[in-house]
Motif scaffolding. Structure first.
Motif, short mmCIF file in Angstrom:
data_model
loop_
_atom_site.label_atom_id
_atom_site.label_comp_id
_atom_site.label_asym_id
_atom_site.label_seq_id
_atom_site.Cartn_x
_atom_site.Cartn_y
_atom_site.Cartn_z
N TYR A 137 0.82 -1.14 -0.02
CA TYR A 137 -0.06 0.03 -0.02
C TYR A 137 1.03 1.00 0.00
O TYR A 137 1.95 1.39 0.82
N THR A 138 0.55 2.18 -1.04
CA THR A 138 1.53 3.28 -0.99
C THR A 138 0.79 4.41 -1.61
O THR A 138 -0.33 4.31 -2.05
N VAL A 139 1.29 5.80 -1.62
CA VAL A 139 0.95 6.76 -2.22
C VAL A 139 1.84 7.25 -3.36
O VAL A 139 2.92 6.90 -3.35
N ASP A 140 1.42 7.96 -4.40
CA ASP A 140 2.30 8.58 -5.37
C ASP A 140 2.26 9.93 -5.57
O ASP A 140 3.11 10.68 -4.88
N LEU A 141 1.24 10.65 -6.15
CA LEU A 141 1.37 12.04 -6.23
C LEU A 141 1.03 12.61 -5.03
O LEU A 141 -0.25 12.30 -4.36
N MET A 142 1.81 13.53 -4.31
CA MET A 142 1.18 14.05 -2.86
C MET A 142 1.51 15.70 -3.06
O MET A 142 2.75 16.14 -3.66
#
Length: 889
Positions: free
Chosen positions: A767-772
Motif C-alpha cells: 500500500y503506498t501513495v504516489d502524487l502528494m
C-alpha cells in the motif's frame, strides 16, 4: 620455361618403402670410395645453381643499369595489349600440352583409373607450383602425391610418375632444342661463341642419342629399380609422345613471349624458338626457381639487336602472364580442392573463426569503410595516369568521366559519415555503405580506370555483405551522435584531401575559367569541382543533422494500449506498476502476454522503470528481451530503481549495478498507535487535529467532484516550490490519471489543503501513495496526519506493508575503497542540502520505524554512468511534456 617437376639426383630406400625417386644412375655405378663419395651432390648442385644465378644476376645488372624510368615507360607504351591477350591464349595452350607428361607417365605405370579431368587438374597445379616456386619434389611432387593418392594410385606408382614426368620432360625439351639447332645453328653463336657447324653437330648428337634410345627400348624394354620397386623406363611410344608434348609445350610457351616482344628487326620465330629452348634448358639446369635470371640473361645475350628497355618490359610481362597469374589460379584451385576434401573440418573452423571475429567485425568494418572513403577522396584530389586516360578516351564518353569524378568524391565523403553507424551495428548504415562502395568502384573505373581503388571498394563491400547479419539494429542513422574523435577524423580526412589536391596542382595557374574546363586530361578543374561538391554535401549533411535532431523518446503508448494493461496492473502485487498509467511510457510485453516492461527513451539510453512487471518465473527472460530490443535499435539498456529480488538476472545479462538509495517499508503488522511505541505519532496527529485538520479517503468514484480543489492545491504547491512537473518514476498532475485512484485528503475547515493518490498492490501486499501535494500555508503537522491516517487505513484494510518511498543516495557505502560512484553519492548526500534535503527526508521517514531496502541502477558498465544519469534526469523532467503535449503547448 622453368625447372622441371622432380629431381633424379639420388634414390632413398627404407624398409617401409621409398620416399623420393631414386637416381637415374644405378647405385652400383657410383664411386664407392675416395673424395667423391664424401661429397653431398645435392648440396653441390644447389651451390652450382647459386653460382649460376649470381653470374646471371650480375650480367643483368650490367645490362639494365643504364636504363631510365622514362625508357621503361616508353617501352610499356609500345606494348600492343591485344598481343598480350593472345599471349594468355598461348600460355593456356602450353599448360594444356603439359598434361601430356602426366598422362604418358600414368599410362606407362598402369595407373589408368585416374580420369583425364583429374590428370589435367593435377598437371596444371603441379606445373604452376614447380615453375614458380621450384623444388619440384616438394611442390609439384607433393601436389601429385596429394591428389593421385586420393584416386587410388599407390605411393610407389606416384613416385614413378614423378620420375617419369621429369625424364619425359627432358627427352622432349632436349629434342626440341636439338631440332632448333639443326634448323638455326647460327642463332646461338652470339651466346655460346661456337661455330654454326659445331652447334649443328651438337644438335645431331642429341637427336642421335634420342634415336638410339628409341631403338634400344623397342628391342628390349628397360627398367630401373627404386628400392624394392621396379620402374619401367619409357619405350619408343612414350619417348615419341614426350617429344611431341615437348614440342607443343615449347612452341606455345615461346609463342607467349614472342607475342609480347616489341616489333623490330628479328631473325624469325624459328630462330627465337631455338634461343627460347636453350634458355629453358639452361634455366632448368641452374636449379633456380623459374630459371629467374638465367633464362632472361640467355635471351638478352642471344638477341642483342633488341633494346634493353623493351626486353625488360617484355620479360616482366611474360613472367606475369606465364608464371604469376597461372600460379595464382593454381593456388585458388588447390585451395578449393582442399576445402572440398575437408568440408566438415573447414566448416567447423570457419564457424569458429566467425564466432571469434564477430565482436570485432563492426569496428573493423567501420574502419575499412572509413579507409575506403578516404581512398575515394584522395583519388579525386590526385591526377590520373595518362595512359589510363588514353584508354578511357576511346571507351567512356567525357560526361561520364566528369560525373564519375564528382560522384566518387561525394561517395567518399558520405562513407566517412556513415562509417560510425557501422560501429553501432546499424542495418541502414550497412546497406548504404554497400551501395556507396559498389558505386564508388564503378566511379573509380569510369573516371580513370583506377582498378586498385575499385578492387578495394569491392572487397570491403563483399565483406559487409558477408557479415550483414552483424548489422541488425534498426535505429535511425542520425539518432546517434558520433564521438568527437570520429568527427575529428572526418575533418582531418577532408582537410587532407583538399591540401593534397592543391599540393598536386601547385603549378596550375588558378583562374575562373578552370571551373568550366571539361577535358579528359583536365585533372585540376575536376578536382576543383569535386571539392566544391564535397563542401556542399558536407554542409548539407551538417544542416540536416542540426535540423533533424534525434528524438528524445518514442511516442508514448496510446490510451487504448494503456487500457489493455489495466488487468495486468491490477494483478500485480507491486504498487509501482501503476506508473504505467501515467501515459509517458512505452511497453514491451512478455512472450506470454502476462507481463510487461515499461520504459522511456532519452538520448541513447532506453530506461526501464523498475523490474519487469511480470510473474516471477518470467522476469529473467524479460530482462533479456528488453536488452535485445534495445540492442536492435542501437541504444543503451538501463533499468532504473530495481530491487534486490532479481539482481542475479541483471548480473547474468551483463549489467553492472550502482546503488541509488534505500526505500522505506513499514511493516503494518508491527505498526501501532497504541502504547508507548505510538505515543509520538499520537501526539503529532493530535497537534494537527487541534489546528482544524482532518483526514479522509475520497473514493475514485467521487474524485471528479473535488478535482478543481485538488488542481488548485497542486498548482499552489508547484508555484511555491518553483518546480515543473516531473514524471516517469513518480506521478504528475493529470486529470485522467488522478481520476483512476482513491485520494487521501487533508481538510481544514472543509477546504482541501493536502492530498495524495493511493496505490494498492494485489493480494494486499503493498500500500503506498504516489502524487502528494499540499498548500504551503496549510496547518502545521498536516503531512504527519496524512501519513498516520494512511498507515492506519492500510492496516485496517489488511495490507502487509506500507511503502514510504525512497530516500535518494542514502545507505551508500562511505569506505575509502568503495566505488567512485558510492563515494560521490555519499558526499552529495552529506553536503547537498542546498539542492535537496537528503538527510532530512531520511530522518522524517525514520520516525515510522521502517525497514530500509536498497534500490539499484542496472546499466552496461564502463564509463557510461554519468551520461546515463543525465539521461535519467532528462527523462524524468521531460516525461510530463510527452504525456501531455496539449497542456505543454
Amino acid at each position: 620455361m622453368a625447372e622441371v617437376v622432380g629431381s633424379l639426383d639420388r634414390a632413398v630406400a627404407r624398409d617401409d618403402g621409398p620416399k623420393v625417386p631414386a637416381a637415374a644412375i644405378p647405385t652400383a655405378e657410383r664411386p664407392k670410395t675416395g673424395l667423391l663419395r664424401r661429397i653431398d651432390w645435392s648440396k653441390a648442385g644447389l651451390l652450382v645453381g647459386l653460382a649460376i644465378f649470381t653470374i646471371a644476376a650480375a650480367a643483368l645488372y650490367q645490362i639494365f643499369s643504364g636504363i631510365t624510368w622514362s625508357e621503361v615507360n616508353n617501352a610499356l607504351s609500345r606494348i600492343a595489349w591485344g598481343q598480350v591477350a593472345l599471349a594468355f591464349l598461348a600460355t593456356a595452350l602450353s599448360y594444356s600440352a603439359l598434361i601430356g607428361y602426366d598422362l604418358l607417365a600414368l599410362r606407362h605405370v598402369g595407373a589408368r583409373q585416374v580420369p583425364l579431368p583429374i590428370i589435367a587438374f593435377t598437371s596444371f597445379i603441379s606445373h604452376a607450383f614447380t615453375y614458380t616456386l621450384g623444388f619440384g619434389v616438394l611442390t609439384g611432387g607433393a601436389v601429385r602425391w596429394r591428389i593421385y593418392q586420393s584416386h587410388g594410385v599407390k605411393p610407389s606408382l606416384i613416385l614413378a610418375v614423378g620420375a617419369l614426368t621429369t625424364l619425359t620432360f627432358w627427352l622432349g625439351i632436349a629434342t626440341v632444342a636439338a631440332i632448333c639447332l639443326l634448323f638455326q645453328p647460327s642463332v646461338l653463336a652470339p651466346l655460346d661463341g661456337l661455330a654454326p657447324g659445331l652447334n649443328l653437330a651438337i644438335g645431331l648428337a642429341v637427336l642421335g642419342g634420342v634415336a638410339i634410345w628409341v631403338i634400344v627400348s623397342a628391342l628390349r624394354p628397360r627398367t630401373i629399380r627404386v628400392g624394392e620397386h621396379a620402374m619401367p623406363l619409357p619405350g619408343p611410344g612414350a619417348t615419341l609422345g614426350a617429344i611431341l608434348v615437348g614440342l607443343l609445350d615449347t612452341v606455345a610457351a615461346a609463342g607467349a613471349l614472342w607475342l609480347i616482344m616489341p616489333a623490330g628487326p628479328d631473325a624469325g620465330f624459328m630462330s627465337f624458338l631455338a634461343v627460347f629452348a636453350v634458355a629453358t634448358v639452361l634455366g632448368v639446369i641452374s636449379h633456380v626457381p623459374g630459371g629467374v635470371g638465367v633464362f632472361e640473361t640467355t635471351l638478352i645475350l642471344a638477341q642483342p639487336q633488341i633494346p634493353a628497355a623493351d626486353m625488360l618490359v617484355s620479360l616482366i610481362l611474360f613472367r606475369l602472364v606465364y608464371y604469376v597469374i597461372p600460379f595464382a589460379i593454381a593456388c585458388l584451385m588447390f585451395g578449393g580442392y582442399e576445402i572440398r576434401q575437408r568440408r566438415q573440418s573447414v566448416g567447423r573452423i570457419a564457424r569458429t573463426i566467425h564466432e571469434i571475429a564477430r565482436p570485432i567485425i563492426p569496428r573493423a568494418a567501420s574502419i575499412a569503410v572509413f579507409i575506403g572513403g578516404v581512398i575515394l577522396l584522395f583519388s579525386s584530389a590526385t591526377p590520373e595516369e595518362h595512359y589510363r586516360i588514353a584508354i578511357l578516351r576511346g571507351v567512356i564518353p567525357l560526361p561520364f568521366v566528369e560525373v564519375s569524378q564528382l560522384a566518387g568524391s561525394i561517395s567518399g565523403l558520405v562513407l566517412l559519415v556513415i562509417s560510425y553507424g557501422l560501429v553501432r551495428r546499424m542495418a541502414n548504415a550497412q546497406r548504404i555503405a554497400v551501395l556507396l562502395l559498389v558505386a564508388g568502384a564503378v566511379f573509380a573505373l569510369f573516371k580513370g580506370l583506377d582498378i586498385e581503388e575499385a578492387i578495394i571498394c569491392s572487397i570491403v563491400a563483399g565483406l559487409l555483405v558477408l557479415y550483414k547479419d552483424e548489422f541488425y539494429r534498426q535505429a535511425d542513422l542520425f539518432s546517434v551522435r558520433p564521438s568527437f574523435e570520429w568527427i575529428l577524423a572526418c575533418v582531418v580526412a577532408i582537410g587532407a584531401t583538399i591540401w593534397l589536391g592543391f599540393f598536386a596542382y601547385a603549378n596550375v595557374d588558378y583562374q575562373h575559367k578552370l571551373w568550366w574546363d571539361f577535358a579528359y586530361n583536365a585533372d585540376a578543374p575536376r578536382f576543383l569541382r569535386a571539392t566544391l561538391a564535397m563542401a556542399v554535401v558536407a554542409i548539407g549533411i551538417a544542416a540536416y543533422i542540426l535540423m533533424h535532431p534525434s528524438r528524445a523518446a518514442f511516442d508514448p503508448a496510446t490510451p487504448e494500449e494503456l487500457e489493455t494493461l489495466v488487468p495486468l496492473i491490477s494483478d500485480s502485487t507491486r504498487s509501482d506498476a501503476h506508473l504505467a498509467l501515467l501515459g509517458d511510457k512505452r511497453f514491451l510485453l512478455s512472450a506470454s502476454g502476462k507481463g510487461f516492461t515499461m520504459y522511456g527513451v532519452q538520448g541513447r539510453s532506453w530506461i526501464a522503470m523498475g523490474d519487469p512487471v511480470a510473474p516471477e518465473d518470467e522476469v529473467d527472460a524479460m530482462v533479456w528481451r528488453f536488452k535485445e530490443l534495445v540492442d536492435r535499435n542501437g541504444g543503451t539498456p538501463v533499468f532504473y530503481q530495481v530491487t534486490t529480488g532479481h539482481l542475479p538476472a541483471y548480473l547474468d545479462a551483463g549489467f553492472s549495478l550502482a546503488k541509488l538509495g534505500e526505500e522505506a517499508w513499514v511493516d503494518l503488522n508491527k505498526f501501532t498507535l497504541e502504547g508507548s511505541e505510538g505515543r509520538r505519532l499520537r501526539q503529532a496527529r493530535a497537534k494537527a487535529e487541534r489546528s482544524g485538520a482532518s483526514f479522509e479517503i475520497v473514493p475514485a468514484t467521487e474524485v471528479e467532484a473535488i478535482l478543481p480543489e485538488l488542481q488548485a492545491v497542486s498548482d499552489a504547491w508547484l508555484d511555491e516550490k518553483g518546480n515543473k512537473e516531473k514524471g516517469f518514476s513518480l506521478g504528475f498532475w493529470s486529470p485522467d490519471y488522478i481520476r483512476r485512484y482513491d485520494q487521501a485528503v487533508i481538510r481544514q475547515d472543509g477546504r482541501i489543503v493536502a492530498f495524495a493518490n493511493i496505490w494498492r498492490g494485489a493480494d494486499r501486499q503493498e500500500y503506498t501513495v504516489d502524487l502528494m501535494r499540499y498548500l504551503p500555508q496549510g496547518p502545521a503537522g498536516m503531512m504527519d496526519l496524512l501519513f498516520i491516517g494512511l498507515l492506519a487505513q492500510a492496516k485496517s484494510e489488511g495490507f502487509a506493508w506500507f511503502n514510504l518511498g525512497m530516500a535518494p543516495l542514502s545507505g551508500l557505502p562511505r569506505h575509502r575503497l568503495a566505488s567512485l560512484w558510492s563515494r560521490v553519492g555519499s558526499f552529495v548526500y552529506k553536503r547537498g542540502d542546498r539542492f535537496y534535503n537528503f538527510e532530512g527526508l531520511r530522518a522524517y521517514k525514520d520516525k515510522f520505524k521502517p525497514d530500509w531496502r536498497p534500490k539499484y541502477l542496472a546499466f552496461p558498465g564502463g564509463l557510461a554512468l554519468p551520461q546515463i544519469l543525465m539521461d535519467v534526469t532528462g527523462l524524468i523532467a521531460s516525461s510530463p511534456r510527452r504525456a501531455l503535449p496539449e497542456e505543454a503547448s
